[in-house]
Write a protein that holds these residues in place. Sequence first.
Motif, PDB file in Angstrom:
ATOM      1  N   LEU A 296       0.884  -1.277   0.011  1.00 33.33           N
ATOM      2  CA  LEU A 296      -0.008   0.025  -0.119  1.00 33.33           C
ATOM      3  C   LEU A 296       0.967   1.242  -0.026  1.00 33.33           C
ATOM      4  N   ALA A 297       2.113   1.047   0.598  1.00 29.86           N
ATOM      5  CA  ALA A 297       2.861   2.238   0.543  1.00 29.86           C
ATOM      6  C   ALA A 297       3.659   2.484  -0.635  1.00 29.86           C
ATOM      7  N   ALA A 298       4.070   1.631  -1.541  1.00 30.59           N
ATOM      8  CA  ALA A 298       5.021   1.501  -2.676  1.00 30.59           C
ATOM      9  C   ALA A 298       4.700   2.411  -3.516  1.00 30.59           C
ATOM     10  N   ALA A 299       3.458   2.820  -3.788  1.00 33.40           N
ATOM     11  CA  ALA A 299       2.834   3.931  -4.873  1.00 33.40           C
ATOM     12  C   ALA A 299       2.907   5.275  -4.202  1.00 33.40           C
ATOM     13  N   HIS A 300       3.305   6.352  -4.793  1.00 35.32           N
ATOM     14  CA  HIS A 300       3.082   7.386  -4.549  1.00 35.32           C
ATOM     15  C   HIS A 300       1.557   8.095  -3.844  1.00 35.32           C
ATOM     16  N   TYR A 301       1.732   8.648  -2.644  1.00 44.18           N
ATOM     17  CA  TYR A 301       0.449   8.658  -1.968  1.00 44.18           C
ATOM     18  C   TYR A 301      -0.707   9.442  -2.775  1.00 44.18           C
ATOM     19  N   ARG A 302      -0.267  10.162  -3.614  1.00 42.90           N
ATOM     20  CA  ARG A 302      -1.367  10.888  -4.649  1.00 42.90           C
ATOM     21  C   ARG A 302      -1.621  10.292  -5.810  1.00 42.90           C
ATOM     22  N   SER A 303      -0.935   9.138  -5.892  1.00 40.07           N
ATOM     23  CA  SER A 303      -1.337   8.262  -7.200  1.00 40.07           C
ATOM     24  C   SER A 303      -2.555   7.236  -7.029  1.00 40.07           C
ATOM     25  N   SER A 304      -3.331   7.037  -8.030  1.00 40.82           N
ATOM     26  CA  SER A 304      -4.419   5.887  -7.767  1.00 40.82           C
ATOM     27  C   SER A 304      -3.639   4.525  -7.750  1.00 40.82           C
ATOM     28  N   LEU A 305      -4.142   3.801  -7.005  1.00 39.24           N
ATOM     29  CA  LEU A 305      -3.542   2.367  -6.733  1.00 39.24           C
ATOM     30  C   LEU A 305      -4.410   1.146  -7.045  1.00 39.24           C
ATOM     31  N   ALA A 350      15.955  13.517   0.518  1.00 38.77           N
ATOM     32  CA  ALA A 350      15.710  14.446  -0.571  1.00 38.77           C
ATOM     33  C   ALA A 350      14.067  13.805  -1.283  1.00 38.77           C
ATOM     34  N   ALA A 351      14.231  12.382  -1.315  1.00 42.15           N
ATOM     35  CA  ALA A 351      12.874  11.823  -1.827  1.00 42.15           C
ATOM     36  C   ALA A 351      11.683  12.253  -0.915  1.00 42.15           C
ATOM     37  N   MET A 352      12.016  11.732   0.229  1.00 45.05           N
ATOM     38  CA  MET A 352      10.963  12.035   1.294  1.00 45.05           C
ATOM     39  C   MET A 352      10.518  13.607   1.448  1.00 45.05           C
ATOM     40  N   ASP A 353      11.547  14.579   1.201  1.00 46.18           N
ATOM     41  CA  ASP A 353      10.980  16.047   1.287  1.00 46.18           C
ATOM     42  C   ASP A 353      10.396  16.580  -0.062  1.00 46.18           C
ATOM     43  N   ASP A 354      10.558  15.654  -1.147  1.00 47.31           N
ATOM     44  CA  ASP A 354       9.798  15.912  -2.213  1.00 47.31           C
ATOM     45  C   ASP A 354       8.435  15.563  -2.384  1.00 47.31           C
ATOM     46  N   LEU A 356       6.876  13.662  -0.316  1.00 43.54           N
ATOM     47  CA  LEU A 356       6.787  12.261   0.270  1.00 43.54           C
ATOM     48  C   LEU A 356       6.822  11.232  -0.909  1.00 43.54           C
ATOM     49  N   GLY A 357       7.992  11.317  -1.441  1.00 51.36           N
ATOM     50  CA  GLY A 357       8.489  10.352  -2.739  1.00 51.36           C
ATOM     51  C   GLY A 357       8.886   9.077  -2.048  1.00 51.36           C
ATOM     52  N   VAL A 358       7.817   8.201  -1.737  1.00 57.00           N
ATOM     53  CA  VAL A 358       8.041   7.098  -0.893  1.00 57.00           C
ATOM     54  C   VAL A 358       8.588   6.180  -2.169  1.00 57.00           C
ATOM     55  N   PRO A 359       8.306   6.075  -3.455  1.00 56.79           N
ATOM     56  CA  PRO A 359       8.766   5.164  -4.308  1.00 56.79           C
ATOM     57  C   PRO A 359      10.261   5.468  -4.600  1.00 56.79           C
ATOM     58  N   ALA A 363      13.506   3.314  -3.555  1.00 57.82           N
ATOM     59  CA  ALA A 363      14.741   2.797  -4.599  1.00 57.82           C
ATOM     60  C   ALA A 363      16.077   3.275  -3.724  1.00 57.82           C
ATOM     61  N   VAL A 364      16.150   4.072  -3.070  1.00 57.38           N
ATOM     62  CA  VAL A 364      17.376   4.106  -2.404  1.00 57.38           C
ATOM     63  C   VAL A 364      17.540   3.288  -1.447  1.00 57.38           C
ATOM     64  N   LEU A 365      16.725   2.684  -0.557  1.00 61.90           N
ATOM     65  CA  LEU A 365      16.786   1.745   0.081  1.00 61.90           C
ATOM     66  C   LEU A 365      17.314   0.366  -0.294  1.00 61.90           C
ATOM     67  N   HIS A 366      16.831   0.016  -1.367  1.00 59.03           N
ATOM     68  CA  HIS A 366      16.987  -1.111  -2.108  1.00 59.03           C
ATOM     69  C   HIS A 366      18.518  -1.118  -2.761  1.00 59.03           C
TER      70      HIS A 366
END
Length: 469
Positions: A296-305, A350-354, A356-359, A363-366
């Motif tokens: 549920l978290a992997a897609a950007h929060y504003r996108s349809s899932l 930087a991704a999260m500050d932008d 909430l760029g979780v995707p 990618a950084v995590l992996h």
Amino acid sequence: MTIRLYDTRAQELRAFVPLDPSNVTMYVCGPTVQSGPHIGHVRAALSFDILRRWLEHRYGRVTFVRNVTDIDDKTLANATDVEPWWALAYRIEQEFSQAYAAIGILAPTYEPRATASVPQMQELIARLIERGHAYAAPDGSGDVYFDVRSWPDYGALTRQSVDAMEATADADPRGKRNPQDFALWKGAKSDEPADAVWASAWGEGRPGWHIECSAMSRRYLGPEFDIHGGGLDLRFPHHENELAQSTAAGDPFARYWVHNGLVTVDGQKMSKSLGNFTLASDVLRAHDPLVVRYALAAAHYRSSLDLSESSWAEAEAALGRIRTFMERAARAAGGDSGPVATDVPAAFAAAMDDDLGVPQALAVLHETVRAGNAALDDGDSDAAMKALRSVSVMTDVLGINPLSAQWGADAGGAAASALDTLVTTMIEQRAQARADKDWPAADRIRDAIAAAGITLEDSPDGTHWSIDG
């Protein structure tokens, strides 16, 4: 540090500047407890859980309010003689709470029920009447309406004109000045439960849906607060009406409006009214809660899932890679991976500050997991431990650390325990075969384990197994 959030009202990314950097304030519309939660409800709550966690990481303290709408037309309609409306509301509230807790959504700072703030709602309605923005219906029904044409900014959130709006169907239109006026207070009706009413200056009745959140957010966060959140489907009419009535009453109200995208089924919004919903309880019975959180978290929060079986499989594989690296690195560390990390890598931040760029953060995590595995393969313990510390803090921020006590050492329950027993027994049999120099038997056992999708790792302190990711 500059966090940018997409402000729905401004329709653009805005730098987030809290009123008080030592205490960020958030109000999120919680459930209307008419029936059990579907997976779309859980995705919405998770979106704001991750935003809250990131703001806490950045600012330290977040006062987070999520309400429960426990009095509503649909709640009354779904009640029975056996289960009164208030009992139904409480039971369904517990179902929501259990689904949220199952996937690690943090409990709110305050979780007010609408029925506990009726005096504050009446006070707000009286203020609107006094200011000329609300009126009691002249038919003596006890209804009170917000006069949308009295407030020039009505429609500001969704950028609509009143003339283009359809009539509001939340109350009998006979007492309205304008078809678009919406109910602030609903007079008691003979076909509704006698205990679902409160005394008021306009007669016995109950609050309208929209006034509830305006009153509760003011009560718990004050007349102005940082972020108002909710699902995209709440923008109109609910949030539009909240904004109008609060600002017309003289409150600055929310400074940023944040909305999450919806879960869809074949391109359609998942909803109870369309009958195309998947109950959260069914999903959680079929899948590990941590896998559900990740998917549920992997897609950007504003996108349809749009969820499918592949969504769960991909999430499980991704978590398996993270878990395998963390366990492997922890074994190599022998319990000492060095100082605990308190900050995340710059690219993750930087991704999260932008917005909430979780995707991008994942990618950084992996990539860090891949680098950590390579360091372990090369015997570079310093680089491996640095990667482990980074992975730990990133997964903690996102609430997906597979080694966290929250998920339990045995995240798979009895089935995983049984699998561990079987694989461990096979590993012991393989070790004995090798000790006996029975190489064909050892190879057969190894091949059987590999055919099941299990990887063995031989190390000085023994053989460890993991499921291929």
